[in-house]
Design an enzyme around this catalytic site. Structure first.
Site, PDB file in Angstrom:
ATOM      1  N   SER A 138       0.837  -1.199   0.000  1.00 54.17           N
ATOM      2  CA  SER A 138       0.000   0.000   0.000  1.00 54.17           C
ATOM      3  C   SER A 138       0.877   1.256   0.000  1.00 54.17           C
ATOM      4  O   SER A 138       1.674   1.441  -0.917  1.00 54.17           O
ATOM      5  CB  SER A 138      -0.960  -0.061   1.197  1.00 54.17           C
ATOM      6  OG  SER A 138      -1.931   0.936   1.122  1.00 54.17           O
ATOM      7  N   ASP A 292     -10.051  -3.782  -4.999  1.00 57.94           N
ATOM      8  CA  ASP A 292      -9.149  -2.782  -4.416  1.00 57.94           C
ATOM      9  C   ASP A 292      -9.143  -1.548  -5.313  1.00 57.94           C
ATOM     10  O   ASP A 292      -8.905  -1.672  -6.522  1.00 57.94           O
ATOM     11  CB  ASP A 292      -7.739  -3.385  -4.324  1.00 57.94           C
ATOM     12  CG  ASP A 292      -6.708  -2.427  -3.752  1.00 57.94           C
ATOM     13  OD1 ASP A 292      -7.075  -1.310  -3.341  1.00 57.94           O
ATOM     14  OD2 ASP A 292      -5.511  -2.800  -3.723  1.00 57.94           O
ATOM     15  N   HIS A 322      -8.098  -4.749  -0.554  1.00 56.36           N
ATOM     16  CA  HIS A 322      -6.974  -3.943  -0.100  1.00 56.36           C
ATOM     17  C   HIS A 322      -6.675  -4.195   1.386  1.00 56.36           C
ATOM     18  O   HIS A 322      -7.572  -4.194   2.212  1.00 56.36           O
ATOM     19  CB  HIS A 322      -7.250  -2.452  -0.311  1.00 56.36           C
ATOM     20  CG  HIS A 322      -6.030  -1.621  -0.095  1.00 56.36           C
ATOM     21  ND1 HIS A 322      -5.087  -1.444  -1.083  1.00 56.36           N
ATOM     22  CD2 HIS A 322      -5.561  -0.962   0.994  1.00 56.36           C
ATOM     23  CE1 HIS A 322      -4.103  -0.708  -0.597  1.00 56.36           C
ATOM     24  NE2 HIS A 322      -4.355  -0.400   0.662  1.00 56.36           N
TER      25      HIS A 322
END
Length: 352
Positions: A138, A292, A322
């Site tokens: 991320s 995501d 995610h």
């Protein structure tokens, strides 16, 4: 709950979020030596396998996720232990400074400085200088990509062996990519939150979030320039079957651009790096999740790397969302696809 506490004045949403995500301090590990150090004034945690090794090991520098706002060494303790044990590598987890207290480029500079320190002192950790890998998920994937691009042209340091980007966020110029519409309300990262985090990192506040989501923050000539890299046209058709909205054109607002123009810097948005930089990048592993908002950032970067002759291993979690890797063995529960994703990273490391 964070919003309720913020309204009552007890604490900010961000403080509450950090508390919830802080992770627990774990005991020792029978297979690893673990120590907290400082690399160039940046706090790090180093994981070293106890087993004797035939030669020098791989070194993995890990940057945690959390929107540049959340996350700590403790939050990612289980993930880092797993990577170190299963791939028999030395793992260095980096505690970079968080937004909004520390704005861009603080996190990027901490990650870069810790990486350079590690490369210059590599013999202390039994790591092979030609086997250093940057890795992150991320926001950490964003930082890994930025560090990798910066080091690509550095003749005074060993060349990175690889970069591992786990559902990275790589741009903030277009929040209308197909994955942003398809997954706008899918936890753990909503479309609005993606813009909120990027603005917290950039400016320390999320003013102009609506204009950024609408796309009013990028001048038309720059939008045109970036279209060759950031465009639904570069995303395979099969990813567009789940309803994609046509883009409404929005008017450019110059004063908003003035507050966010650093979104055009590759150290903040690595997808905007020039080809001359991209083609020097090391072998890459990219993990994407179907559910995501950041899926398409990963797909677009995969295409850019491949177009520039960089070898890419791509792993797509069809049932992933995610943040799924950070939930590995989290408070006693885990998602099978999260473990599959983690194991795909381990397999890639072993193949190097």
């Amino acid at each position: 709950q964070g919003r309720i506490l913020e309204k009552t004045g007890l604490c900010s949403q961000i403080t509450f979020g950090r508390y919830v995500r802080q992770g627990r301090k774990l005991g020792g590990d029978p297979k690893l030596f673990i120590q907290d150090l400082q690399f160039n004034k940046v706090p790090v945690r180093v994981y070293q396998p106890k087993a004797t090794s035939d030669g020098r090991r791989r070194g993995i520098i890990f940057f945690h996720g959390g929107g540049w706002v959340f996350g700590s060494l403790d939050t990612y303790e289980k993930v880092c232990r797993y990577l170190s044990r299963e791939s028999e590598s030395v793992v260095v987890s980096v505690q970079y400074r968080l937004a909004p207290e520390h704005k861009y480029p603080a996190a990027y500079e901490d990650c870069l400085n810790a990486t350079i320190h590690f490369m210059r002192n590599i013999e202390h950790y039994g790591v092979d200088p030609v086997s250093v890998i940057v890795c992150g998920d991320s926001a950490g994937g964003n930082l890994a990509a930025a560090v990798s691009q910066t080091l690509a042209g550095r003749p005074d340091l060993p060349k990175l062996r690889a970069q591992i980007l786990i559902y990275p966020g790589l741009q903030a110029v277009d929040f209308h990519l197909p994955s942003y519409h398809q997954n706008r309300g899918v936890p753990l990262l909503f479309r609005e939150r993606a813009a909120f985090f990027a603005l917290q990192y950039l400016n320390g506040h999320a003013l102009h979030m609506q204009e950024v989501l609408e796309g009013s923050h990028i001048p038309p000539d720059m939008r045109l320039k970036y279209r060759k890299w950031v465009s639904p046209d570069n995303i395979p058709e099969k990813f567009k079957v789940r309803g994609v909205k046509p883009l409404r054109s929005t008017d450019f607002i110059a004063e908003v651009y003035e507050t966010v123009k650093r979104f055009c810097e590759p150290n903040l948005c690595p997808l905007l790096a020039e080809d001359a930089v991209v083609h020097q990048l090391p072998e890459s592993f990219i993990l994407t999740c179907e559910y995501d908002v950041l899926r398409d950032d990963g797909l677009l970067y995969k295409k850019r790397l491949e177009d520039n002759g960089v070898r890419v291993t791509w792993y797509h979690l069809e049932d992933g969302f995610h943040g799924i890797i950070s939930l590995y063995d989290y408070c006693g529960f885990s998602f099978p696809s999260g473990k599959r994703g983690l194991d795909s990273v381990v397999n890639f490391l072993k193949s190097l």
